[in-house]
Design a protein around this motif. Sequence first.
Motif, short mmCIF file in Angstrom:
data_model
loop_
_atom_site.label_atom_id
_atom_site.label_comp_id
_atom_site.label_asym_id
_atom_site.label_seq_id
_atom_site.Cartn_x
_atom_site.Cartn_y
_atom_site.Cartn_z
N THR A 109 0.84 -1.20 0.00
CA THR A 109 0.00 0.00 0.00
C THR A 109 0.87 1.25 0.00
N ARG A 110 1.92 1.23 0.82
CA ARG A 110 2.84 2.37 0.86
C ARG A 110 3.49 2.58 -0.51
N GLU A 111 3.85 1.49 -1.19
CA GLU A 111 4.44 1.59 -2.52
C GLU A 111 3.48 2.24 -3.52
N LEU A 112 2.21 1.89 -3.42
CA LEU A 112 1.23 2.36 -4.39
C LEU A 112 0.76 3.79 -4.15
N LEU A 113 0.85 4.26 -2.91
CA LEU A 113 0.39 5.61 -2.61
C LEU A 113 1.44 6.63 -3.00
N ASP A 114 1.00 7.73 -3.53
CA ASP A 114 1.88 8.84 -3.87
C ASP A 114 2.04 9.71 -2.64
N ALA A 115 3.20 9.66 -1.99
CA ALA A 115 3.42 10.40 -0.74
C ALA A 115 3.25 11.90 -0.93
N GLY A 116 3.48 12.42 -2.13
CA GLY A 116 3.27 13.84 -2.38
C GLY A 116 1.79 14.21 -2.36
N TYR A 117 0.95 13.32 -2.80
CA TYR A 117 -0.49 13.56 -2.84
C TYR A 117 -1.15 13.06 -1.56
N PHE A 118 -0.60 12.03 -0.97
CA PHE A 118 -1.18 11.38 0.20
C PHE A 118 -0.11 11.27 1.28
N PRO A 119 0.18 12.38 1.99
CA PRO A 119 1.27 12.37 2.96
C PRO A 119 1.08 11.40 4.12
N GLU A 120 -0.16 11.00 4.36
CA GLU A 120 -0.44 10.04 5.44
C GLU A 120 0.15 8.67 5.15
N ALA A 121 0.67 8.46 3.95
CA ALA A 121 1.27 7.17 3.60
C ALA A 121 2.41 6.82 4.55
N GLY A 122 3.03 7.82 5.14
CA GLY A 122 4.09 7.57 6.10
C GLY A 122 3.59 6.98 7.41
N GLN A 123 2.28 7.09 7.63
CA GLN A 123 1.66 6.56 8.85
C GLN A 123 0.83 5.31 8.52
#
Length: 80
Positions: free
Chosen positions: A14-28
């Motif tokens: 899931t972390r790989e698929l999420l764009d951290a720039g668009y979805f910063p919560e991916a770090g959590q």
Amino acid sequence: MHDLALLPRARYRTRELLDAGYFPEAGQIEELVVEPGLGDAAGVVGAILMGRNKARISPDPPGCPFGRPDSSGLAKAGDR
């Protein structure tokens, strides 16, 4: 969920698929992708709720653990 390796793999992918720039919560991700709160009963309870919401059955009797539908027919999260 009995496969102890499944949750870490799901979080990783899931972390790989999420764009951290668009979805910063991916770090959590550990807080977002969690074990089912109802344990082994999650699938059965979910199926009952989906069927009930689809049929738009009237509100639950007192003490029923499945929540009450709001005006849209969907159970409210705090009503369990």
